[in-house]
Design a protein around this motif. Sequence first.
Motif, PDB file in Angstrom:
ATOM      1  N   GLU A  45      35.254  37.041  14.807  1.00  0.00           N
ATOM      2  CA  GLU A  45      35.461  36.464  13.481  1.00  0.00           C
ATOM      3  C   GLU A  45      34.222  36.710  12.623  1.00  0.00           C
ATOM      4  O   GLU A  45      33.094  36.687  13.115  1.00  0.00           O
ATOM      5  N   ARG A  54      34.993  36.552   4.243  1.00  0.00           N
ATOM      6  CA  ARG A  54      35.392  36.677   5.643  1.00  0.00           C
ATOM      7  C   ARG A  54      36.627  37.555   5.768  1.00  0.00           C
ATOM      8  O   ARG A  54      36.683  38.456   6.611  1.00  0.00           O
ATOM      9  N   LYS A  55      37.629  37.305   4.929  1.00  0.00           N
ATOM     10  CA  LYS A  55      38.867  38.089   4.991  1.00  0.00           C
ATOM     11  C   LYS A  55      38.598  39.565   4.709  1.00  0.00           C
ATOM     12  O   LYS A  55      39.137  40.434   5.392  1.00  0.00           O
ATOM     13  N   ASN A  56      37.778  39.847   3.723  1.00  0.00           N
ATOM     14  CA  ASN A  56      37.479  41.247   3.389  1.00  0.00           C
ATOM     15  C   ASN A  56      36.708  41.932   4.511  1.00  0.00           C
ATOM     16  O   ASN A  56      37.001  43.078   4.860  1.00  0.00           O
ATOM     17  N   GLU A  58      36.681  41.118   7.743  1.00  0.00           N
ATOM     18  CA  GLU A  58      37.580  41.305   8.875  1.00  0.00           C
ATOM     19  C   GLU A  58      38.606  42.396   8.592  1.00  0.00           C
ATOM     20  O   GLU A  58      38.915  43.203   9.470  1.00  0.00           O
ATOM     21  N   SER A  59      39.100  42.444   7.353  1.00  0.00           N
ATOM     22  CA  SER A  59      40.086  43.473   6.991  1.00  0.00           C
ATOM     23  C   SER A  59      39.520  44.873   7.140  1.00  0.00           C
ATOM     24  O   SER A  59      40.185  45.771   7.669  1.00  0.00           O
ATOM     25  N   ASP A  76      51.730  38.742   9.152  1.00  0.00           N
ATOM     26  CA  ASP A  76      51.411  37.756   8.120  1.00  0.00           C
ATOM     27  C   ASP A  76      52.589  36.803   7.994  1.00  0.00           C
ATOM     28  O   ASP A  76      53.750  37.249   8.007  1.00  0.00           O
ATOM     29  N   GLY A 107      45.108  39.134  11.657  1.00  0.00           N
ATOM     30  CA  GLY A 107      43.921  38.636  10.978  1.00  0.00           C
ATOM     31  C   GLY A 107      43.343  37.390  11.625  1.00  0.00           C
ATOM     32  O   GLY A 107      43.893  36.844  12.582  1.00  0.00           O
ATOM     33  N   ASP A 110      41.556  32.827   8.346  1.00  0.00           N
ATOM     34  CA  ASP A 110      41.753  32.820   6.892  1.00  0.00           C
ATOM     35  C   ASP A 110      42.843  33.787   6.446  1.00  0.00           C
ATOM     36  O   ASP A 110      43.189  33.837   5.268  1.00  0.00           O
ATOM     37  N   HIS A 112      44.657  37.748   6.080  1.00  0.00           N
ATOM     38  CA  HIS A 112      44.247  39.114   5.746  1.00  0.00           C
ATOM     39  C   HIS A 112      43.645  39.173   4.345  1.00  0.00           C
ATOM     40  O   HIS A 112      44.113  38.502   3.429  1.00  0.00           O
ATOM     41  N   GLY A 113      42.653  40.039   4.204  1.00  0.00           N
ATOM     42  CA  GLY A 113      42.059  40.293   2.898  1.00  0.00           C
ATOM     43  C   GLY A 113      42.790  41.417   2.174  1.00  0.00           C
ATOM     44  O   GLY A 113      43.695  42.057   2.717  1.00  0.00           O
TER      45      GLY A 113
END
Length: 159
Positions: A45, A54-56, A58-59, A76, A107, A110, A112-113
């Motif tokens: 994570e 965080r989402k960006n 991880e994406s 999703d 994801g 949070d 997906h970004g």
Amino acid sequence: MRICIAAVGKLKDLERDFVDRYVKRFDAAGRSLSLGPLRIVELGESRAQTAVERKNDESLRLLRTVEGCEFSIALDEGGHTMTSAAFAELLAKKRDQGMAHIGFLIGGPDGHGQPVRESARAMQSLSAMTMPHGLARIMLVEQLYRAATILAGHPYHRA
């Protein structure tokens, strides 16, 4: 057709046991159908300060993991739902179209970004309910195994 699952988060021992069981079953059942092997990549994570960051982060890491895939599906809760039989048909169709490698993206907490939302070729939901990433991974590998048995005419799927 090789399949990769790229997932944010580490599994607990009990979750890993379930995943490993279905990965072995899928690899055995899928071999004669030109499906597999199944590879799973776990990503940690993100430690970024905000949910968007965080989402960006991880994406971008998820997308790097499935970079060679011709088709990527992001899991999703707002994605398209399908039956197990329709999922099997989707895999068979992609295989028959000559795709050598597809990827599934799971994801973090949070979601997906934008990078994944813009790059994924499809958004799929395992359920309208939110679930932990470990349970999503278990459900996905079980559905992959179920799809292989459907395509093989095996009685595992009794619907």
